[in-house]
Design a protein around this motif. Structure first.
Motif, PDB file in Angstrom:
ATOM      1  N   SER A 155       0.865  -1.179   0.000  1.00 41.21           N
ATOM      2  CA  SER A 155       0.000   0.000   0.000  1.00 41.21           C
ATOM      3  C   SER A 155       0.895   1.220   0.000  1.00 41.21           C
ATOM      4  N   GLU A 156       0.434   2.274  -0.674  1.00 39.98           N
ATOM      5  CA  GLU A 156       1.195   3.515  -0.674  1.00 39.98           C
ATOM      6  C   GLU A 156       0.303   4.633  -0.162  1.00 39.98           C
ATOM      7  N   MET A 157       0.836   5.390   0.778  1.00 39.42           N
ATOM      8  CA  MET A 157       0.099   6.504   1.371  1.00 39.42           C
ATOM      9  C   MET A 157       0.787   7.813   0.988  1.00 39.42           C
ATOM     10  N   PHE A 158       0.005   8.781   0.520  1.00 36.64           N
ATOM     11  CA  PHE A 158       0.529  10.097   0.140  1.00 36.64           C
ATOM     12  C   PHE A 158      -0.038  11.146   1.087  1.00 36.64           C
ATOM     13  N   PHE A 159       0.816  12.103   1.464  1.00 37.01           N
ATOM     14  CA  PHE A 159       0.394  13.157   2.377  1.00 37.01           C
ATOM     15  C   PHE A 159       0.926  14.495   1.896  1.00 37.01           C
ATOM     16  N   LYS A 160       0.113  15.522   2.036  1.00 41.11           N
ATOM     17  CA  LYS A 160       0.478  16.894   1.683  1.00 41.11           C
ATOM     18  C   LYS A 160       0.812  17.628   2.965  1.00 41.11           C
ATOM     19  N   THR A 161       1.917  18.374   2.945  1.00 41.85           N
ATOM     20  CA  THR A 161       2.325  19.154   4.111  1.00 41.85           C
ATOM     21  C   THR A 161       2.455  20.614   3.711  1.00 41.85           C
ATOM     22  N   ASP A 162       2.801  21.451   4.679  1.00 43.20           N
ATOM     23  CA  ASP A 162       3.023  22.870   4.408  1.00 43.20           C
ATOM     24  C   ASP A 162       4.413  23.062   3.808  1.00 43.20           C
ATOM     25  N   LEU A 163       4.565  24.132   3.060  1.00 43.76           N
ATOM     26  CA  LEU A 163       5.887  24.494   2.549  1.00 43.76           C
ATOM     27  C   LEU A 163       6.737  24.974   3.716  1.00 43.76           C
ATOM     28  N   PRO A 164       8.042  24.762   3.658  1.00 45.78           N
ATOM     29  CA  PRO A 164       8.904  25.233   4.741  1.00 45.78           C
ATOM     30  C   PRO A 164       8.808  26.746   4.908  1.00 45.78           C
ATOM     31  N   LYS A 165       8.812  27.193   6.148  1.00 48.10           N
ATOM     32  CA  LYS A 165       8.784  28.634   6.425  1.00 48.10           C
ATOM     33  C   LYS A 165      10.129  29.234   6.054  1.00 48.10           C
ATOM     34  N   LYS A 166      10.073  30.400   5.395  1.00 44.77           N
ATOM     35  CA  LYS A 166      11.303  31.104   5.032  1.00 44.77           C
ATOM     36  C   LYS A 166      11.527  32.226   6.025  1.00 44.77           C
ATOM     37  N   LYS A 167      12.731  32.775   6.035  1.00 51.91           N
ATOM     38  CA  LYS A 167      13.034  33.860   6.966  1.00 51.91           C
ATOM     39  C   LYS A 167      12.179  35.077   6.677  1.00 51.91           C
ATOM     40  N   GLU A 168      11.856  35.320   5.377  1.00 51.17           N
ATOM     41  CA  GLU A 168      10.996  36.465   5.053  1.00 51.17           C
ATOM     42  C   GLU A 168       9.629  36.271   5.688  1.00 51.17           C
ATOM     43  N   ASN A 169       9.117  35.014   5.662  1.00 55.24           N
ATOM     44  CA  ASN A 169       7.823  34.739   6.277  1.00 55.24           C
ATOM     45  C   ASN A 169       7.871  35.007   7.771  1.00 55.24           C
ATOM     46  N   LYS A 170       9.008  34.698   8.396  1.00 52.82           N
ATOM     47  CA  LYS A 170       9.158  34.917   9.822  1.00 52.82           C
ATOM     48  C   LYS A 170       9.077  36.409  10.125  1.00 52.82           C
ATOM     49  N   ILE A 171       9.734  37.239   9.332  1.00 53.02           N
ATOM     50  CA  ILE A 171       9.700  38.686   9.531  1.00 53.02           C
ATOM     51  C   ILE A 171       8.289  39.215   9.313  1.00 53.02           C
ATOM     52  N   GLN A 172       7.602  38.704   8.265  1.00 51.99           N
ATOM     53  CA  GLN A 172       6.222  39.133   8.004  1.00 51.99           C
ATOM     54  C   GLN A 172       5.304  38.713   9.143  1.00 51.99           C
ATOM     55  N   ASP A 173       5.488  37.515   9.681  1.00 53.05           N
ATOM     56  CA  ASP A 173       4.665  37.054  10.796  1.00 53.05           C
ATOM     57  C   ASP A 173       4.856  37.947  12.011  1.00 53.05           C
ATOM     58  N   GLU A 174       6.112  38.356  12.264  1.00 52.78           N
ATOM     59  CA  GLU A 174       6.384  39.223  13.405  1.00 52.78           C
ATOM     60  C   GLU A 174       5.719  40.584  13.209  1.00 52.78           C
ATOM     61  N   LYS A 175       5.747  41.113  11.967  1.00 49.83           N
ATOM     62  CA  LYS A 175       5.092  42.401  11.698  1.00 49.83           C
ATOM     63  C   LYS A 175       3.596  42.292  11.917  1.00 49.83           C
ATOM     64  N   LYS A 176       2.985  41.167  11.481  1.00 49.44           N
ATOM     65  CA  LYS A 176       1.552  40.951  11.682  1.00 49.44           C
ATOM     66  C   LYS A 176       1.231  40.880  13.173  1.00 49.44           C
ATOM     67  N   ASP A 177       2.077  40.186  13.945  1.00 50.18           N
ATOM     68  CA  ASP A 177       1.852  40.090  15.372  1.00 50.18           C
ATOM     69  C   ASP A 177       1.905  41.472  16.035  1.00 50.18           C
ATOM     70  N   LYS A 178       2.875  42.286  15.638  1.00 50.21           N
ATOM     71  CA  LYS A 178       3.007  43.634  16.209  1.00 50.21           C
ATOM     72  C   LYS A 178       1.813  44.502  15.840  1.00 50.21           C
ATOM     73  N   SER A 179       1.334  44.408  14.591  1.00 49.29           N
ATOM     74  CA  SER A 179       0.198  45.238  14.161  1.00 49.29           C
ATOM     75  C   SER A 179      -1.089  44.785  14.870  1.00 49.29           C
ATOM     76  N   LYS A 180      -1.206  43.514  15.184  1.00 49.38           N
ATOM     77  CA  LYS A 180      -2.400  43.040  15.922  1.00 49.38           C
ATOM     78  C   LYS A 180      -2.392  43.544  17.353  1.00 49.38           C
TER      79      LYS A 180
END
Length: 182
Positions: A155-180
């Motif tokens: 049997s073969e099982m396939f799974f979809k995951t998230d793309l790896p987080k990049k450093k730019e995404n980390k900076i954008q996430d921090e900006k979103k957190d600060k604006s919230k």
């Protein structure tokens, strides 16, 4: 005397089985037993095949639920190999310098022929029993596991995951957190 005459008459009327009839009865009994044991063996085999499908489905659902309910989960293409899948789950905690923290989960085959998911801290969750071998493959946003069971089924099982987080995404996430917060 009268008793012995009556007993003789009764004995003459009672007839036993002939040897041929006894052998025939034994042969029919053996034939019925063989048919019954054959039927039981077939039912066991069918039950094992059904159970195998249910166990594969169960393990697929367990892994899929983990991926869907755990937030951000990505495949570690550097840590994974054909014998294991390494998953990185984004933790809610962050380091003081703002770096992201990941919890590591490994899907592999244990020494007692069990497909399992484990953590580095210890403990594991069995997913599938009676495994002969597995072959794992990964890409940046998915992974698959080819399972060969001891009875030869695959049997073969396939799974979809998230793309790896990049450093730019980390900076954008921090900006979103600060604006919230503001």
């Amino acid at each position: 005397m009268i008793m012995s005459i009556i007993e003789n008459k009764i004995m003459k009327k009672i007839k036993g089985f002939t040897l041929l009839e006894a052998v025939f009865a034994i042969a029919v009994t053996i034939l019925c037993a063989q048919i019954l044991f054959g039927l039981i063996g077939t039912l066991r085999k069918v039950n094992r095949q059904k159970t195998g499908v249910n166990e594969i489905s169960y393990s697929y659902v367990q892994i899929n639920n983990f991926l869907k309910e755990s937030g951000h989960v990505e495949v570690s293409t550097t840590g994974s190999d054909p014998t294991k899948i390494v998953l990185r789950k984004l933790s809610d905690k962050k380091k003081k310098n703002g770096d992201l923290i990941y919890d590591t989960y490994v899907i592999d085959m244990s020494s007692n022929d069990v497909l399992r998911m484990r953590t580095d801290e210890g403990g594991h969750m069995p997913l599938l029993f009676q495994i002969k071998k597995i072959k794992c493959s990964t890409s940046k946003d998915s992974f698959s596991i080819l399972v060969t069971e001891k009875d030869g089924r695959q049997s073969e099982m396939f799974f979809k995951t998230d793309l790896p987080k990049k450093k730019e995404n980390k900076i954008q996430d921090e900006k979103k957190d600060k604006s919230k917060k503001a």
